[in-house]
Write a protein that holds these residues in place. Sequence first.
Motif, PDB file in Angstrom:
ATOM      1  N   ASP A  28       0.829  -1.199   0.000  1.00 33.86           N
ATOM      2  CA  ASP A  28       0.000   0.000   0.000  1.00 33.86           C
ATOM      3  C   ASP A  28       0.866   1.254   0.000  1.00 33.86           C
ATOM      4  O   ASP A  28       2.075   1.206   0.267  1.00 33.86           O
ATOM      5  CB  ASP A  28      -0.933   0.003   1.214  1.00 33.86           C
ATOM      6  CG  ASP A  28      -2.130   0.914   1.004  1.00 33.86           C
ATOM      7  OD1 ASP A  28      -2.954   0.597   0.116  1.00 33.86           O
ATOM      8  OD2 ASP A  28      -2.225   1.934   1.691  1.00 33.86           O
ATOM      9  N   LEU A  29       0.204   2.394  -0.295  1.00 35.01           N
ATOM     10  CA  LEU A  29       0.908   3.675  -0.390  1.00 35.01           C
ATOM     11  C   LEU A  29       0.787   4.524   0.869  1.00 35.01           C
ATOM     12  O   LEU A  29       1.480   5.532   0.994  1.00 35.01           O
ATOM     13  CB  LEU A  29       0.355   4.489  -1.578  1.00 35.01           C
ATOM     14  CG  LEU A  29       0.617   3.958  -2.974  1.00 35.01           C
ATOM     15  CD1 LEU A  29      -0.500   3.043  -3.445  1.00 35.01           C
ATOM     16  CD2 LEU A  29       0.764   5.110  -3.955  1.00 35.01           C
ATOM     17  N   ILE A  60       4.999   0.972  -0.655  1.00 32.58           N
ATOM     18  CA  ILE A  60       5.261   0.943  -2.091  1.00 32.58           C
ATOM     19  C   ILE A  60       6.758   1.057  -2.383  1.00 32.58           C
ATOM     20  O   ILE A  60       7.260   0.496  -3.364  1.00 32.58           O
ATOM     21  CB  ILE A  60       4.456   2.055  -2.806  1.00 32.58           C
ATOM     22  CG1 ILE A  60       4.253   1.712  -4.281  1.00 32.58           C
ATOM     23  CG2 ILE A  60       5.080   3.417  -2.602  1.00 32.58           C
ATOM     24  CD1 ILE A  60       3.270   0.607  -4.525  1.00 32.58           C
ATOM     25  N   ASP A  83      -4.070   4.845 -11.341  1.00 33.36           N
ATOM     26  CA  ASP A  83      -2.780   4.273 -10.944  1.00 33.36           C
ATOM     27  C   ASP A  83      -2.522   2.899 -11.563  1.00 33.36           C
ATOM     28  O   ASP A  83      -1.489   2.287 -11.298  1.00 33.36           O
ATOM     29  CB  ASP A  83      -2.711   4.132  -9.413  1.00 33.36           C
ATOM     30  CG  ASP A  83      -2.523   5.467  -8.708  1.00 33.36           C
ATOM     31  OD1 ASP A  83      -1.865   6.347  -9.276  1.00 33.36           O
ATOM     32  OD2 ASP A  83      -3.048   5.616  -7.587  1.00 33.36           O
TER      33      ASP A  83
END
Length: 344
Positions: A28-29, A60, A83
């Motif tokens: 995840d970001l 990420i 994205d």
Amino acid sequence: MALFGAGAVGGYVGGYLAHAGHDVTLIDLWPAHIEAIRTSGLELSGPEGATRVTPRVLGIGEVSSLVKSEPIDVAFVSVKSYDTEWIATLIKPYLAKDGCVVSLQNCLNEETIARVIGRERTLGCVVASISVALFEPGRIRRERARRTEGHNVFRVGEIDGRMSERASLIADALQSVDNATVTGNLIGERWSKLANNAMNSGIGATTGLSAKQGIAHPVLRGFMIDLASEAAGIADRLGHRLEKIAKLDAGLFVRTANGNQDARAELEQKLIALADTLPVERLSSMGQDVQKGRRTEIDFLNGYVVDKGLEAGIPTPANARVVEIVHRIERGELKADLGNLVGS
């Protein structure tokens, strides 16, 4: 398995896959979300209670560490549509030779993934009525009970519609999350959900109202019918076999798109009845993005309808209007308000 995008849907799916014993990595970001999972695990709550799991999680910027692990057999993509391409590019070096990528997203992103990964390694999974929210780091809540009889939350399919063994294996794995099946009509399912999203997200993003509130307003109700019917008419013209749209016969939307006033009147009455089953507070995901000042998926939802309308030779004035308004909202020129669609 790897889940690229561990937000509400990706985190919920990945969490329950891990709970069932699958080897899962969440990527995840959001740093706070990643840290919360590492520190306290991932909480999955709903009407049945809460479950806490401790899957492997990476930021990420830590994806390169996957080189030390076995190649990924199945990579689920659960990020915003804008994205998709760069995430697919990020996945590619870590994917097993016989591995595949599954779009777990709202929009029709399979072709974008296929351009990067290869069509033969790309599948899609339509997610229907899961109703989950990442309400704080490390905590995901679901409104609806799991295992609703007769409803498949996950419908896994190949782009070309063939019924493959790998689609069956992925659907079997997803059974540990909720009811899942294999579809031989992935693109038709995608278009059906797109028509519904174009309607509900279009209203949510432009006015800030829920689908229930939109249907209750006579002008908005007619506009919602226009949004979905434009999408349905295009899908039909392009040769896709539509499934139900918002639990209603897709043929009503197609006939409405072709100017059948009886179909439109019937559709209006069925939407009014449908609204009685909807919660007033449930705002579409794109409406929530507008509320939070985030970039929306407008170009991949209503914008996609407009683009495909040009390809099919079908005008899309309702969807084009939504695209224009949402872009203006994103630029700060407007705010979500009923006046954007009524009295203008």
